[in-house]
Motif scaffolding. Sequence first.
Motif, PDB file in Angstrom:
ATOM      1  N   ASP A   1       0.984  -1.254  -0.141  1.00  0.00           N
ATOM      2  CA  ASP A   1       0.188  -0.228   0.199  1.00  0.00           C
ATOM      3  C   ASP A   1       1.261   1.027  -0.129  1.00  0.00           C
ATOM      4  O   ASP A   1       0.528   2.050   0.497  1.00  0.00           O
ATOM      5  CB  ASP A   1      -1.040  -0.058   1.553  1.00  0.00           C
ATOM      6  N   ALA A   2       2.295   1.297   0.003  1.00  0.00           N
ATOM      7  CA  ALA A   2       3.238   2.579   0.126  1.00  0.00           C
ATOM      8  C   ALA A   2       2.896   2.781  -0.966  1.00  0.00           C
ATOM      9  O   ALA A   2       3.387   2.260  -2.669  1.00  0.00           O
ATOM     10  CB  ALA A   2       4.483   1.303  -0.162  1.00  0.00           C
ATOM     11  N   ALA A   3       2.828   4.438  -0.795  1.00  0.00           N
ATOM     12  CA  ALA A   3       2.666   5.255  -2.403  1.00  0.00           C
ATOM     13  C   ALA A   3       4.375   5.808  -2.863  1.00  0.00           C
ATOM     14  O   ALA A   3       5.008   6.067  -2.013  1.00  0.00           O
ATOM     15  CB  ALA A   3       1.902   6.278  -2.120  1.00  0.00           C
ATOM     16  N   ASN A   4       4.255   5.843  -4.151  1.00  0.00           N
ATOM     17  CA  ASN A   4       5.439   6.051  -4.643  1.00  0.00           C
ATOM     18  C   ASN A   4       5.901   7.543  -4.205  1.00  0.00           C
ATOM     19  O   ASN A   4       4.934   8.574  -4.179  1.00  0.00           O
ATOM     20  CB  ASN A   4       6.105   6.355  -5.477  1.00  0.00           C
ATOM     21  N   VAL A   5       7.121   8.190  -3.077  1.00  0.00           N
ATOM     22  CA  VAL A   5       7.029   9.384  -2.773  1.00  0.00           C
ATOM     23  C   VAL A   5       6.451  10.631  -4.071  1.00  0.00           C
ATOM     24  O   VAL A   5       6.081  11.261  -3.967  1.00  0.00           O
ATOM     25  CB  VAL A   5       8.132   9.646  -2.649  1.00  0.00           C
ATOM     26  N   GLU A   6       6.597  10.549  -5.161  1.00  0.00           N
ATOM     27  CA  GLU A   6       7.170  10.812  -6.175  1.00  0.00           C
ATOM     28  C   GLU A   6       5.568  11.599  -6.709  1.00  0.00           C
ATOM     29  O   GLU A   6       5.454  12.354  -7.638  1.00  0.00           O
ATOM     30  CB  GLU A   6       7.537  10.798  -7.340  1.00  0.00           C
ATOM     31  N   SER A   7       4.349  10.606  -6.182  1.00  0.00           N
ATOM     32  CA  SER A   7       3.329  10.652  -6.372  1.00  0.00           C
ATOM     33  C   SER A   7       2.858  11.404  -5.754  1.00  0.00           C
ATOM     34  O   SER A   7       1.563  12.050  -6.035  1.00  0.00           O
ATOM     35  CB  SER A   7       2.661   9.802  -6.508  1.00  0.00           C
ATOM     36  N   LEU A   8       3.871  12.307  -4.964  1.00  0.00           N
ATOM     37  CA  LEU A   8       2.362  12.560  -3.558  1.00  0.00           C
ATOM     38  C   LEU A   8       2.423  14.440  -4.007  1.00  0.00           C
ATOM     39  O   LEU A   8       3.712  14.900  -4.761  1.00  0.00           O
ATOM     40  CB  LEU A   8       3.811  12.860  -2.591  1.00  0.00           C
ATOM     41  N   PRO A   9       1.682  15.578  -3.313  1.00  0.00           N
ATOM     42  CA  PRO A   9       2.044  16.699  -3.147  1.00  0.00           C
ATOM     43  C   PRO A   9       3.142  17.326  -3.166  1.00  0.00           C
ATOM     44  O   PRO A   9       3.844  16.805  -2.094  1.00  0.00           O
ATOM     45  CB  PRO A   9       0.885  17.522  -3.012  1.00  0.00           C
TER      46      PRO A   9
ATOM     47  N   VAL B   1       5.062   5.220   2.715  1.00  0.00           N
ATOM     48  CA  VAL B   1       5.639   5.944   1.834  1.00  0.00           C
ATOM     49  C   VAL B   1       6.786   5.120   0.979  1.00  0.00           C
ATOM     50  O   VAL B   1       7.206   4.570   1.546  1.00  0.00           O
ATOM     51  CB  VAL B   1       6.018   7.128   1.185  1.00  0.00           C
ATOM     52  N   CYS B   2       7.506   4.914  -0.152  1.00  0.00           N
ATOM     53  CA  CYS B   2       8.995   4.567  -0.704  1.00  0.00           C
ATOM     54  C   CYS B   2       8.941   5.223  -2.029  1.00  0.00           C
ATOM     55  O   CYS B   2       8.909   5.800  -2.087  1.00  0.00           O
ATOM     56  CB  CYS B   2       7.897   2.859  -0.531  1.00  0.00           C
ATOM     57  N   LEU B   3      10.476   4.439  -2.626  1.00  0.00           N
ATOM     58  CA  LEU B   3      10.809   4.958  -3.082  1.00  0.00           C
ATOM     59  C   LEU B   3      10.599   4.440  -4.443  1.00  0.00           C
ATOM     60  O   LEU B   3      10.756   3.415  -4.512  1.00  0.00           O
ATOM     61  CB  LEU B   3      12.435   5.565  -2.975  1.00  0.00           C
ATOM     62  N   SER B   4      11.135   4.817  -5.404  1.00  0.00           N
ATOM     63  CA  SER B   4      11.042   4.205  -6.843  1.00  0.00           C
ATOM     64  C   SER B   4      12.352   3.361  -7.322  1.00  0.00           C
ATOM     65  O   SER B   4      11.118   1.954  -7.839  1.00  0.00           O
ATOM     66  CB  SER B   4      10.911   5.181  -8.247  1.00  0.00           C
ATOM     67  N   GLY B   5      13.221   2.685  -6.383  1.00  0.00           N
ATOM     68  CA  GLY B   5      13.587   1.917  -6.889  1.00  0.00           C
ATOM     69  C   GLY B   5      14.815   2.245  -8.019  1.00  0.00           C
ATOM     70  O   GLY B   5      15.826   1.579  -8.317  1.00  0.00           O
TER      71      GLY B   5
END
Length: 239
Positions: A118-126, A164-168
């Motif tokens: 369920d972790a969202a990519n940090v890049e997708s956050l406002p 949240v997580c980073l894309s890798g």
Amino acid sequence: MGEEDKEEDTLALLADLVHIEIGRREKRPLCNRCRRPTNVCWCSSLGGKKINTECKVIVFQHPHEEKRCLRTAPILQAALQHGNYLEVKGKRFNSSRFPEMKEILLDPNSILMYPGDDAANVESLPHVGEANQPPYNLIIIDGTWQQAKSMYHNSPQLQNLRQVCLSGKYVSEYVIRTQPTNDALSTVESAAIALALLEQNWSIYTTLVGPLQILCQHQIMHGAVKSSKQRISNTIREI
């Protein structure tokens, strides 16, 4: 105790042996800021000023992490403005155990860097300031992977936070230490990338990772090898 934890404890023990003073040998002077010997201090890359970020970084640190050699959380503590960095040590985290964390744990703008389905990519956050987005409270669990999993599963309030997580796609600059996976990052790198993305300011990343690069350069100059196969021998040579 998992194999990774056992190995980490062995490394810490070996590193402690390196620092045992023999005879009347004088202790090397330490830097007041990073607490490393002055001849291998990394503070020069930070300059005299601290970074004034909009977001706060909160590190929930396993007690054993303080014994580890070459930790990266102290870089955050040295670099970030007072009040923008908090560090709490423990194995279980909740607002009754740490009442000073109650507001942060209940804040809808608190995000937990922890991988999961369920972790969202940090890049997708406002981004901060985008559509009136307030600054985030960036929470990071600091420990081995096994310790981090245990801390997370033993802390229900952490599980309630937005993950949240980073894309890798980011490559670690921590070249002298083996990471559990190819896309794993150190604590300071995780914070640096997340802050740079959320605040749209990559100078934050450059400033925070500078000390890590110097730290690795010092270790390599003293015999450390850029190889995941050399963990124990590298630790013996840690300075």
